[in-house]
Design an enzyme around this catalytic site. Sequence first.
Site, PDB file in Angstrom:
ATOM      1  N   ASP A   1       3.048  -4.435   8.205  1.00 54.59           N
ATOM      2  CA  ASP A   1       1.842  -3.632   8.006  1.00 54.59           C
ATOM      3  C   ASP A   1       0.659  -4.594   8.095  1.00 54.59           C
ATOM      4  OD1 ASP A   1      -0.386  -2.442   6.964  1.00 54.59           O
ATOM      5  OD2 ASP A   1       0.580  -1.611   5.188  1.00 54.59           O
TER       6      ASP A   1
ATOM      7  N   LYS B   1     -10.593  -0.962  10.207  1.00 54.81           N
ATOM      8  CA  LYS B   1     -10.674  -2.163   9.367  1.00 54.81           C
ATOM      9  C   LYS B   1     -10.987  -3.391  10.221  1.00 54.81           C
ATOM     10  CE  LYS B   1      -7.401  -0.189   6.095  1.00 54.81           C
ATOM     11  NZ  LYS B   1      -8.165   0.223   4.917  1.00 54.81           N
TER      12      LYS B   1
ATOM     13  N   GLN C   1      -4.523  -5.256   6.888  1.00 53.26           N
ATOM     14  CA  GLN C   1      -5.458  -6.287   6.420  1.00 53.26           C
ATOM     15  C   GLN C   1      -5.242  -7.606   7.166  1.00 53.26           C
ATOM     16  OE1 GLN C   1      -7.805  -5.409   4.357  1.00 53.26           O
ATOM     17  NE2 GLN C   1      -6.952  -3.451   3.725  1.00 53.26           N
TER      18      GLN C   1
ATOM     19  N   CYS D   1      -4.742   2.310  -3.805  1.00 56.97           N
ATOM     20  CA  CYS D   1      -3.563   2.910  -3.153  1.00 56.97           C
ATOM     21  C   CYS D   1      -2.350   1.990  -3.279  1.00 56.97           C
ATOM     22  CB  CYS D   1      -3.820   3.220  -1.670  1.00 56.97           C
ATOM     23  SG  CYS D   1      -5.121   4.385  -1.424  1.00 56.97           S
TER      24      CYS D   1
ATOM     25  N   HIS E   1       0.874  -1.179   0.000  1.00 57.05           N
ATOM     26  CA  HIS E   1       0.000   0.000   0.000  1.00 57.05           C
ATOM     27  C   HIS E   1       0.916   1.235   0.000  1.00 57.05           C
ATOM     28  CE1 HIS E   1      -2.809   2.961   1.728  1.00 57.05           C
ATOM     29  NE2 HIS E   1      -3.789   2.135   1.430  1.00 57.05           N
TER      30      HIS E   1
HETATM   31  N1  PLP Z   1      -1.723  -0.672   4.647  1.00 56.66           N
HETATM   32  C1  PLP Z   1      -2.629  -1.472   4.083  1.00 56.66           C
HETATM   33  C2  PLP Z   1      -2.231  -2.870   3.703  1.00 56.66           C
HETATM   34  C3  PLP Z   1      -3.940  -1.026   3.884  1.00 56.66           C
HETATM   35  O1  PLP Z   1      -4.851  -1.824   3.348  1.00 56.66           O
HETATM   36  C4  PLP Z   1      -4.263   0.303   4.280  1.00 56.66           C
HETATM   37  C5  PLP Z   1      -5.605   0.835   4.008  1.00 56.66           C
HETATM   38  O2  PLP Z   1      -6.294   0.407   3.110  1.00 56.66           O
HETATM   39  C6  PLP Z   1      -3.284   1.083   4.883  1.00 56.66           C
HETATM   40  C7  PLP Z   1      -2.020   0.570   5.051  1.00 56.66           C
HETATM   41  C8  PLP Z   1      -3.588   2.469   5.377  1.00 56.66           C
HETATM   42  O3  PLP Z   1      -4.537   2.384   6.391  1.00 56.66           O
HETATM   43  P1  PLP Z   1      -5.223   3.697   6.975  1.00 56.66           P
HETATM   44  O4  PLP Z   1      -5.756   4.461   5.797  1.00 56.66           O
HETATM   45  O5  PLP Z   1      -6.293   3.181   7.860  1.00 56.66           O
HETATM   46  O6  PLP Z   1      -4.176   4.450   7.706  1.00 56.66           O
END
Ligand code: PLP
Length: 407
Positions: free
Chosen positions: A201, A227, A204, A365, A124
Amino acid sequence: MLKFNIQNIRKDFPALHQEIYGKPLVYLDSAATTLKPQVVIDAISNYYSTINSNVHRGVHYLSQQATDAFENARNTVKDFMNAGASKEIIFTKGTTESINLIAFSFGKKFIGKNDEVIVSAIEHHANIVPWQMICEEKGARLKVIPVNENGELIIDEFEKLISDKTKIVSVAHISNSLGIRNPIEEIIEISHKNGIPVMIDGAQGIVHEKVDVQELDCDFYCFSGHKLYAPMGIGVLYGKEKWLNEMPPYQTGGEMIQSVTFEKTTFNKLPFKFEAGTPNVADAIGLEAAINYLQSIGLEEIYKYEKGVFGCATKKLSEIPGMEILGNSSFKAGVISFNLENIHPYDAGTILDRLGVAVRTGNHCAQPTMDRFGIHGTIRASFGIYNTKEEIDLLVGALLKVKEMFG
Ligand code: PLP
């Protein structure tokens, strides 16, 4: 523990029970954000209706109650992830802020000129851009673990990327754009053999499987409350105490200090050193309510149920003529990313929406992931605790209609 009953679970989520353009909502966008159960909504509302108060600084009754509730929430998160101590749990706004905190704080202290940071090709943007920026600032280099045609990390290539300049490895637990579950255990083992810390990270990942940070032995693990059926605006950074102690503060101001004079400031102990300003008390309490809710149903039951729905979705979608699923791996959860031959994902998403089916379209993203596969975007169906096999049939029916319209 309650017996897993999907109809009862669906009743817990008020937002599920609405019509979109006269059609019952089929919510397949949980990877973007999950719907919230009533207990979470009530927990936030109760906080504001009763113990609403600032924390850690008031002698009065409400402030002490709010402080206890906030610190209990931290403790619940600690137990949920099996962290060694609650001081290793830092509350943030979400995964993005957690990764920025690590990149800039860890980076400030430990990354220097010509050093290297390793991420993967399917991250991401939140796990790319902060590292890119700190690398630029420090004159360091960002290296990328390549993936094979199925979107799986090529571990041999990862090993070749490691050098004595590598300062940190940062990879997703589960990719939000492909649903691939990365071999994080192997990545951690290889990195640690080379003396390199690892950040996971988990935005998910923690949604679809049990995370035990001590067993994983990762150095950092981040996730977003929203999430995981909790409110927006609350997230977590788990970090091993030894790293957090050595890292400088990320933001400064109230709460994170021990003493301030115009000559010198000393910093508070963990976790407060990393929580400058008034924290998001209500949503931390909401996060605790979400975790308690999931645990009251039974995590293993949830994962088993979700696996069944996910398997069914993968099979039924694969049977649609002209279906191109991105990331054909057996290590997947929560997310199916696909395209229909000769149909733009945005067009498909718009028609699906009119049929009551909420999916996400675009690059999710994760532009470099799309670049890797030579496409601009996909349609992404992502699943939560409340989705059913009947909803998969509705998705398939809606996709067949899309094909009919554009065929
Ligand atoms: N990392 C991953 C794998 C994600 O799916 C997301 C959001 O979709 C993020 C980071 C960023 O999360 P947030 O927008 O809640 O900070």
